[in-house]
Write an enzyme that holds these catalytic residues in place. Structure first.
Site, short mmCIF file in Angstrom:
data_model
loop_
_atom_site.label_atom_id
_atom_site.label_comp_id
_atom_site.label_asym_id
_atom_site.label_seq_id
_atom_site.Cartn_x
_atom_site.Cartn_y
_atom_site.Cartn_z
N ASP A 1 0.80 -1.22 0.00
CA ASP A 1 0.00 0.00 0.00
C ASP A 1 0.84 1.28 0.00
O ASP A 1 0.44 2.29 0.58
CB ASP A 1 -0.97 0.01 1.20
N LYS B 1 1.85 2.14 -5.12
CA LYS B 1 2.40 1.58 -6.37
C LYS B 1 1.49 1.87 -7.57
O LYS B 1 1.96 2.20 -8.65
CB LYS B 1 2.60 0.06 -6.24
N GLY B 2 0.16 1.73 -7.33
CA GLY B 2 -0.80 1.92 -8.41
C GLY B 2 -0.65 3.29 -9.04
O GLY B 2 -0.61 3.44 -10.26
N GLY C 1 -4.67 -4.13 -3.76
CA GLY C 1 -5.63 -3.07 -4.03
C GLY C 1 -4.84 -1.85 -4.42
O GLY C 1 -4.13 -1.29 -3.59
N HIS C 2 -4.88 -1.49 -5.68
CA HIS C 2 -4.06 -0.38 -6.18
C HIS C 2 -4.97 0.77 -6.58
O HIS C 2 -5.86 0.61 -7.42
CB HIS C 2 -3.21 -0.85 -7.37
N THR D 1 -5.83 -11.60 3.62
CA THR D 1 -6.97 -10.90 3.03
C THR D 1 -8.14 -11.86 2.77
O THR D 1 -9.20 -11.45 2.32
CB THR D 1 -6.57 -10.25 1.69
N GLN E 1 1.77 -6.25 -3.46
CA GLN E 1 2.33 -6.48 -2.12
C GLN E 1 3.68 -5.76 -2.02
O GLN E 1 3.84 -4.73 -2.64
CB GLN E 1 2.47 -7.99 -1.82
N THR F 1 -8.36 -3.13 -0.09
CA THR F 1 -9.02 -4.39 -0.39
C THR F 1 -9.98 -4.81 0.71
O THR F 1 -11.10 -5.22 0.46
CB THR F 1 -7.95 -5.48 -0.63
N THR F 2 -9.54 -4.70 1.96
CA THR F 2 -10.36 -5.22 3.05
C THR F 2 -10.97 -4.13 3.94
O THR F 2 -11.78 -4.42 4.81
CB THR F 2 -9.52 -6.15 3.96
#
Ligand code: GDP
Ligand code: IMO
Ligand code: MG
Length: 457
Positions: A13, A16-17, A40-41, A128, A247, A323-324
């Site tokens: 997190d 990166k996205g 989750g990006h 996750t 990751q 994501t979560t």
């Protein structure tokens, strides 16, 4: 630099996205090479938020080829939801290519992930629960089902039958255990014990699963390809390929804080295996690190802050999982761990994100060494789990800055204390910082020095 790997330098997190999206504009092919929808990006384009779990973060740039490589584990239901969601928002996904060799996350993998976590109880890893570990385990056991299997009903059914049998046994045991727990805890204990009898889950019926997956195959077929060859063709023609890590280094199965890691290798070296290219196809490795540190899930985190500053980082940084939705644990920047990540990935540059979140915090601290319980000093990241679990960091204090920096667009506009903070990091870890994030939006960045000359065709 035709081959550029973007890799997470901490516990995930890092942003990166956003960095991949930025560099995708200057490249031709963007490849995810490991992990699955545990990732989750986030990309924020003109205030509009996009969250990608499987689709590479280059998809918002039309005309770029986006590849899900062979090293990825892919939940077809989630992928199709993601494709449909993007189409609804007017994003063209016709250039998405999926490796025929990527492994599929099946419904039993998801159930087993949850079952495993419940079984571990207090010792759970905080996965996750997306089925990542069980899917990679099946891949190693040679019981995996691959994307190409979706295209042949007979093969698919036979492979599923073989793979399913041991899972049903494992889930049946868990179910008995749950029933016992429920009985002991009395009525209303569904939540704690996970509820339901998962081995009887209708999703595990062989006929239902076959039908469902044949259908997925029909829908995904236009995207299925020999993606390694696609990368070779691009690289051989001198076009730019960005390898998008998911990751991060400290979650690496071999080099991270095992067992509190993911089940793949997110480090730069894995880009070759997970995309099917050679080591000499990689020209540059850029690490992405936050200006502080976060971790979601269990495991050692030496610089974790459980005080007001920690809470401030959660709130200012909006540190809730993509994501979560879990609150991320926050702490000071750990330069011992970052220097380890720099070397392990042989990074050529760093990008530091979320510098804006630190504004108003004074002084700033960065961990420069650890001290073990016995008083031994560690300048390097300790390989021994027990030392890492009990290590106390020693900090260097640096002056903070008050000014809000989200509108800064070049280095000179950053407060001198912010520049000093960045210089300290770069000197300590020994690689230049090329890019700094000053806000979530795509254009909220400051380039340091010259912008890279990736060659888009
Ligand atoms: P990834 O998994 O590494 O792609 O990162 P995530 O998307 O899970 O989490 C990063 C979060 O930080 C997202 O909500 C981004 O929109 C946000 N973000 C990225 N860069 C910056 C930045 O420079 N400043 C701020 N304030 N937020 C950022
Ligand atoms: P991105 O790509 C942060 C963590 C989980 C858990 C551990 C194992 O968005 O940076 P898994 O489901 O992979 O078996 O969980 O790894 N984890 C992540 N943490 N960012 C991620 O991805 C993560 N993917 C997995 O929280 O601690
Ligand atoms: Mg993320």
């Amino acid at each position: 630099m035709p081959g550029l790997v973007i890799v997470g330098a901490q516990w995930g997190d890092e942003g990166k996205g956003k960095i991949v999206d930025l560099l995708a504009d200057r490249s031709d092919v963007i490849v995810r090479f490991q992990g699955g929808n545990n990732a989750g990006h986030t990309i924020v384009r003109d205030g509009e938020k996009f969250k990608f779990h499987l689709i590479p973060s280059g998809i918002l740039h039309s005309g770029k080829v986006c590849v899900i490589g062979n090293g990825v584990v892919l939940d077809p239901r989630i992928l199709l939801e993601e494709i449909d969601g993007l189409k609804r928002r007017g994003v063209d996904v016709s250039n998405l290519r999926i490796s025929a060799n990527a492994h599929l996350i099946m419904p039993y993998h998801v159930l087993l992930d949850t079952a495993g976590e419940l079984k571990l109880g207090k010792l759970s890893l905080g996965t996750t629960r997306r089925g990542i570990g069980p899917c990679y385990a099946d891949k190693a056991l040679r019981l995996g089902i691959r994307v190409q299997d979706l295209l042949d009903e007979k093969i698919l059914r036979a492979k599923m039958r073989t793979a399913l049998e041991p899972k049903q046994q494992a889930l049946r045991e868990l179910s008995v255990r749950r029933r016992k727990l429920r009985k002991e805890a009395g009525e209303g204990a569904e939540k704690e014990t996970g509820g339901g009898d998962s081995f009887e889950d209708p999703r595990l019926d062989l006929h239902t699963m076959t039908e469902e997956h044949v259908n997925y195959g029909h829908r995904l077929e236009p995207h299925i390809a020999d993606t390694a060859r696609l990368c070779w063709d691009a690289l051989d023609a001198g076009r730019s390929v960005v390898f998008e890590g998911a990751q991060a280094t400290l979650l690496d199965l071999d080099h991270g804080t095992y067992p509190f890691v993911t089940s793949s290798n997110p480090i730069a070296g894995a880009a070759t295996v997970g995309a099917g290219v050679g080591p000499t196809d990689i020209d540059e490795v850029w690490g992405v690190a936050k200006a502080y540190a976060t971790r979601v899930g269990a495991g050692p985190f030496p610089t974790e802050l459980e005080d007001e500053v920690g809470k401030e980082l959660v709130e200012r940084g909006q540190e809730y999982g993509t994501t979560t939705g879990r609150e991320r644990r926050c702490g000071w920047l750990d330069l011992v761990a970052l220097r380890y990540a720099v070397r392990l990935n042989r990074m050529t540059a760093l990008t530091i994100t979320k510098l804006d979140v630190l504004s108003g915090i004074d002084p700033l601290r960065v961990a420069v060494r650890y001290r073990s319980k016995e008083g031994a000093i560690f300048d390097t990241f300790p390989y021994h789990q027990s030392i890492l679990h009990s290590a106390t960091p020693e900090y260097e204090e640096l002056p903070g800055f008050d000014a809000e920096i989200e509108n800064c667009r070049n280095e000179a506009e950053l407060p001198p204390q912010a520049r000093a903070y960045l210089n300290y990091i770069a000197d300590f870890v020994g690689v230049p910082i090329r890019l700094v994030g000053v806000g979530p939006d795509r254009d909220q960045v400051v380039w340091i020095g010259e912008q890279p000359t990736l060659r888009a065709a």
